[in-house]
Motif scaffolding. Structure first.
Motif, PDB file in Angstrom:
ATOM      1  N   ARG A 117       6.659  -3.344  -3.022  1.00 40.56           N
ATOM      2  CA  ARG A 117       6.922  -2.959  -1.634  1.00 40.56           C
ATOM      3  C   ARG A 117       6.403  -1.547  -1.339  1.00 40.56           C
ATOM      4  O   ARG A 117       5.946  -1.271  -0.230  1.00 40.56           O
ATOM      5  CB  ARG A 117       8.416  -3.057  -1.336  1.00 40.56           C
ATOM      6  CG  ARG A 117       8.908  -4.495  -1.226  1.00 40.56           C
ATOM      7  CD  ARG A 117      10.396  -4.567  -0.915  1.00 40.56           C
ATOM      8  NE  ARG A 117      10.731  -3.925   0.352  1.00 40.56           N
ATOM      9  CZ  ARG A 117      11.982  -3.813   0.817  1.00 40.56           C
ATOM     10  NH1 ARG A 117      12.997  -4.321   0.091  1.00 40.56           N
ATOM     11  NH2 ARG A 117      12.213  -3.224   1.970  1.00 40.56           N
ATOM     12  N   ALA A 118       6.451  -0.678  -2.330  1.00 47.59           N
ATOM     13  CA  ALA A 118       5.911   0.667  -2.134  1.00 47.59           C
ATOM     14  C   ALA A 118       4.399   0.602  -1.934  1.00 47.59           C
ATOM     15  O   ALA A 118       3.841   1.294  -1.077  1.00 47.59           O
ATOM     16  CB  ALA A 118       6.252   1.555  -3.332  1.00 47.59           C
ATOM     17  N   LEU A 119       3.732  -0.244  -2.717  1.00 49.33           N
ATOM     18  CA  LEU A 119       2.293  -0.417  -2.582  1.00 49.33           C
ATOM     19  C   LEU A 119       1.946  -1.000  -1.212  1.00 49.33           C
ATOM     20  O   LEU A 119       0.985  -0.563  -0.563  1.00 49.33           O
ATOM     21  CB  LEU A 119       1.770  -1.335  -3.694  1.00 49.33           C
ATOM     22  CG  LEU A 119       0.269  -1.633  -3.684  1.00 49.33           C
ATOM     23  CD1 LEU A 119      -0.532  -0.341  -3.843  1.00 49.33           C
ATOM     24  CD2 LEU A 119      -0.091  -2.626  -4.788  1.00 49.33           C
ATOM     25  N   LEU A 120       2.749  -1.969  -0.763  1.00 52.09           N
ATOM     26  CA  LEU A 120       2.529  -2.578   0.546  1.00 52.09           C
ATOM     27  C   LEU A 120       2.679  -1.539   1.660  1.00 52.09           C
ATOM     28  O   LEU A 120       1.859  -1.492   2.588  1.00 52.09           O
ATOM     29  CB  LEU A 120       3.526  -3.722   0.760  1.00 52.09           C
ATOM     30  CG  LEU A 120       3.472  -4.430   2.125  1.00 52.09           C
ATOM     31  CD1 LEU A 120       2.126  -5.097   2.340  1.00 52.09           C
ATOM     32  CD2 LEU A 120       4.618  -5.445   2.245  1.00 52.09           C
ATOM     33  N   ALA A 121       3.715  -0.710   1.575  1.00 52.65           N
ATOM     34  CA  ALA A 121       3.951   0.317   2.582  1.00 52.65           C
ATOM     35  C   ALA A 121       2.786   1.298   2.640  1.00 52.65           C
ATOM     36  O   ALA A 121       2.306   1.663   3.720  1.00 52.65           O
ATOM     37  CB  ALA A 121       5.256   1.062   2.284  1.00 52.65           C
ATOM     38  N   HIS A 122       2.311   1.715   1.478  1.00 56.48           N
ATOM     39  CA  HIS A 122       1.222   2.685   1.407  1.00 56.48           C
ATOM     40  C   HIS A 122      -0.066   2.099   1.978  1.00 56.48           C
ATOM     41  O   HIS A 122      -0.775   2.754   2.754  1.00 56.48           O
ATOM     42  CB  HIS A 122       1.016   3.123  -0.047  1.00 56.48           C
ATOM     43  CG  HIS A 122       0.210   4.365  -0.196  1.00 56.48           C
ATOM     44  ND1 HIS A 122      -1.173   4.346  -0.286  1.00 56.48           N
ATOM     45  CD2 HIS A 122       0.569   5.665  -0.261  1.00 56.48           C
ATOM     46  CE1 HIS A 122      -1.615   5.585  -0.408  1.00 56.48           C
ATOM     47  NE2 HIS A 122      -0.583   6.409  -0.395  1.00 56.48           N
ATOM     48  N   LYS A 123      -0.373   0.873   1.604  1.00 54.80           N
ATOM     49  CA  LYS A 123      -1.604   0.235   2.084  1.00 54.80           C
ATOM     50  C   LYS A 123      -1.550  -0.003   3.592  1.00 54.80           C
ATOM     51  O   LYS A 123      -2.545   0.187   4.296  1.00 54.80           O
ATOM     52  CB  LYS A 123      -1.827  -1.084   1.351  1.00 54.80           C
ATOM     53  CG  LYS A 123      -2.199  -0.922  -0.126  1.00 54.80           C
ATOM     54  CD  LYS A 123      -2.365  -2.270  -0.819  1.00 54.80           C
ATOM     55  CE  LYS A 123      -3.560  -3.031  -0.293  1.00 54.80           C
ATOM     56  NZ  LYS A 123      -3.783  -4.294  -1.049  1.00 54.80           N
ATOM     57  N   ALA A 124      -0.378  -0.411   4.100  1.00 54.90           N
ATOM     58  CA  ALA A 124      -0.237  -0.665   5.534  1.00 54.90           C
ATOM     59  C   ALA A 124      -0.426   0.627   6.330  1.00 54.90           C
ATOM     60  O   ALA A 124      -1.087   0.636   7.379  1.00 54.90           O
ATOM     61  CB  ALA A 124       1.140  -1.269   5.827  1.00 54.90           C
ATOM     62  N   PHE A 125       0.138   1.722   5.835  1.00 54.09           N
ATOM     63  CA  PHE A 125       0.018   3.013   6.517  1.00 54.09           C
ATOM     64  C   PHE A 125      -1.443   3.467   6.568  1.00 54.09           C
ATOM     65  O   PHE A 125      -1.963   3.827   7.635  1.00 54.09           O
ATOM     66  CB  PHE A 125       0.878   4.056   5.797  1.00 54.09           C
ATOM     67  CG  PHE A 125       0.782   5.436   6.371  1.00 54.09           C
ATOM     68  CD1 PHE A 125       1.356   5.742   7.601  1.00 54.09           C
ATOM     69  CD2 PHE A 125       0.119   6.435   5.690  1.00 54.09           C
ATOM     70  CE1 PHE A 125       1.266   7.022   8.141  1.00 54.09           C
ATOM     71  CE2 PHE A 125       0.031   7.718   6.211  1.00 54.09           C
ATOM     72  CZ  PHE A 125       0.604   8.013   7.441  1.00 54.09           C
ATOM     73  N   CYS A 126      -2.108   3.440   5.436  1.00 56.45           N
ATOM     74  CA  CYS A 126      -3.505   3.891   5.372  1.00 56.45           C
ATOM     75  C   CYS A 126      -4.427   2.990   6.186  1.00 56.45           C
ATOM     76  O   CYS A 126      -5.381   3.471   6.819  1.00 56.45           O
ATOM     77  CB  CYS A 126      -3.971   3.955   3.920  1.00 56.45           C
ATOM     78  SG  CYS A 126      -3.104   5.189   2.928  1.00 56.45           S
ATOM     79  N   TYR A 127      -4.130   1.692   6.181  1.00 62.03           N
ATOM     80  CA  TYR A 127      -4.941   0.766   6.971  1.00 62.03           C
ATOM     81  C   TYR A 127      -4.853   1.102   8.452  1.00 62.03           C
ATOM     82  O   TYR A 127      -5.863   1.103   9.168  1.00 62.03           O
ATOM     83  CB  TYR A 127      -4.475  -0.672   6.739  1.00 62.03           C
ATOM     84  CG  TYR A 127      -5.100  -1.660   7.703  1.00 62.03           C
ATOM     85  CD1 TYR A 127      -6.422  -2.071   7.551  1.00 62.03           C
ATOM     86  CD2 TYR A 127      -4.371  -2.148   8.790  1.00 62.03           C
ATOM     87  CE1 TYR A 127      -7.006  -2.954   8.463  1.00 62.03           C
ATOM     88  CE2 TYR A 127      -4.937  -3.021   9.695  1.00 62.03           C
ATOM     89  CZ  TYR A 127      -6.259  -3.423   9.529  1.00 62.03           C
ATOM     90  OH  TYR A 127      -6.832  -4.276  10.426  1.00 62.03           O
ATOM     91  N   GLN A 128      -3.638   1.389   8.937  1.00 58.88           N
ATOM     92  CA  GLN A 128      -3.491   1.703  10.352  1.00 58.88           C
ATOM     93  C   GLN A 128      -4.219   2.987  10.727  1.00 58.88           C
ATOM     94  O   GLN A 128      -4.816   3.080  11.800  1.00 58.88           O
ATOM     95  CB  GLN A 128      -2.012   1.817  10.718  1.00 58.88           C
ATOM     96  CG  GLN A 128      -1.302   0.482  10.805  1.00 58.88           C
ATOM     97  CD  GLN A 128      -0.054   0.558  11.662  1.00 58.88           C
ATOM     98  OE1 GLN A 128       0.389   1.631  12.061  1.00 58.88           O
ATOM     99  NE2 GLN A 128       0.527  -0.590  11.944  1.00 58.88           N
ATOM    100  N   VAL A 129      -4.183   3.984   9.847  1.00 60.69           N
ATOM    101  CA  VAL A 129      -4.908   5.227  10.119  1.00 60.69           C
ATOM    102  C   VAL A 129      -6.404   4.941  10.202  1.00 60.69           C
ATOM    103  O   VAL A 129      -7.087   5.364  11.143  1.00 60.69           O
ATOM    104  CB  VAL A 129      -4.619   6.289   9.035  1.00 60.69           C
ATOM    105  CG1 VAL A 129      -5.487   7.531   9.261  1.00 60.69           C
ATOM    106  CG2 VAL A 129      -3.142   6.676   9.037  1.00 60.69           C
TER     107      VAL A 129
END
Length: 332
Positions: A117-129
């Motif tokens: 879930r931490a990896l998912l959160a990080h990837k989702a954040f960077c993708y949106q940026v």
């Protein structure tokens, strides 16, 4: 908004180019997170909506969500408006997706240890940026500067790297070594590759100083308006354009922005004081600048020099021909 304004002016100073020539994408990534497209000195788009909750995933805010989600939660889970507000502002975003923390460094550590879930959160954040950087480059039709600021933008090399990943075709080329070895820096750092058409900057942010700066600008603008009204009342001037700005903290000079230009004129017969005041606070386009005498504060001298150079660049030969209580008028 204050942060994006500061970043744009600092970028112009670093590149030693007028802000009005630059296309900038500013990424403020911190407790609140937003991107801003600054096209030739003007903000044309931002990821924020009516409130800061809209837009990017943030440490504890949801960012943009389907409005029907709120209806679903009210109808099927009986959530009140207070509970919904707490959910989208304090329990969502990186904290909600990861289930462990709102701190990007805790999430990066957990992701490196295999926390799904931490990896998912990080990837989702960077993708949106990254997605919004691309969208703003398209909106402006180009980009000269990509700037990162805020706690996350200044301290997370991984976020900056993933935000720039795959954007080299836009001219955004990150120097991974500069990015990874950034460490402590004063004011700003350049992390773009030497052959990158786009300059990638990391700029330190100081919210308290920026709020103080905006307060000083408001106070100075009011003082200048009073001085100009007095000069108009005495008949020294009939109509003028007021230029007002306080240099931003950490910036040598500031740019000539349309929002700092205000028409000031003697009140017409039958015109109410409120109407005159509204007119005096109405920004004017730079294209109309040559039509009016320009009124500026005489201190600090850097502002006078900047205004004179801006006018000279527009084919005018300005001369200071009137000074009243710390206010100067440049006339045709």
């Amino acid at each position: 908004g204050t942060s994006h304004r500061y970043v744009s002016m600092k970028a112009a100073e670093v590149l030693q180019r007028p802000l009005g020539e630059l296309e900038i994408v500013s990424c403020h990534l911190g407790i609140g997170a937003s991107l801003c497209a600054i096209d030739h000195g003007r903000s044309i788009d931002t990821t924020m909506g009516m409130t800061p909750t809209d837009g990017l995933i943030m440490p504890s805010r949801s960012g943009s969500i389907d409005p029907a989600v709120m209806i679903h939660l009210m109808e099927h889970h009986g959530m009140s408006t207070e509970e919904l507000s707490r959910l989208i502002n304090s329990e969502s975003g990186l904290k909600g997706i990861s289930g462990i923390s709102s701190d990007i460094h805790d999430i990066e550590t957990a992701a490196n240890e295999g926390h799904h879930r931490a990896l998912l959160a990080h990837k989702a954040f960077c993708y949106q940026v990254r997605k919004n950087i691309g969208a703003y480059v398209a909106a402006m039709g180009g980009i000269d500067v990509l700037a990162f600021t805020g706690d996350v933008g200044e301290t997370s090399a991984t976020v900056r790297s993933l935000a720039c990943q795959g954007l080299s075709y836009m001219g955004i080329k990150l120097d991974e070594e500069k990015n990874r070895n950034l460490g402590q820096f004063e004011g700003y750092a350049v992390i773009s590759a030497d052959d990158s058409p786009v300059t990638i900057l990391v700029i330190t942010n100081d919210d308290e100083r920026l709020v103080a700066w905006e307060t000083l600008r408001a106070i100075e603008r009011n003082a200048l308006s009073v001085a100009m009204r007095e000069s108009l009342t005495t008949g020294l001037l009939d109509i003028a354009l007021l230029y007002n700005t306080t240099p931003a903290p950490g910036i040598e000079t500031t740019a000539l922005l349309e929002e700092d230009l205000f028409l000031v004129q003697r009140r017409a017969p039958g015109q109410s004081e409120a109407e005159a005041d509204a007119l005096a606070r109405t920004p004017l386009p730079l294209d109309e600048l040559p039509r009016f005498p320009l009124v500026i504060p005489t201190r600090p001298n850097s502002i006078r020099m900047l205004v004179e150079s801006e006018l000279a660049a527009r084919g005018k030969r300005p001369q200071i021909s009137l000074e009243i209580d710390g206010v100067a008028a440049i006339l045709d």
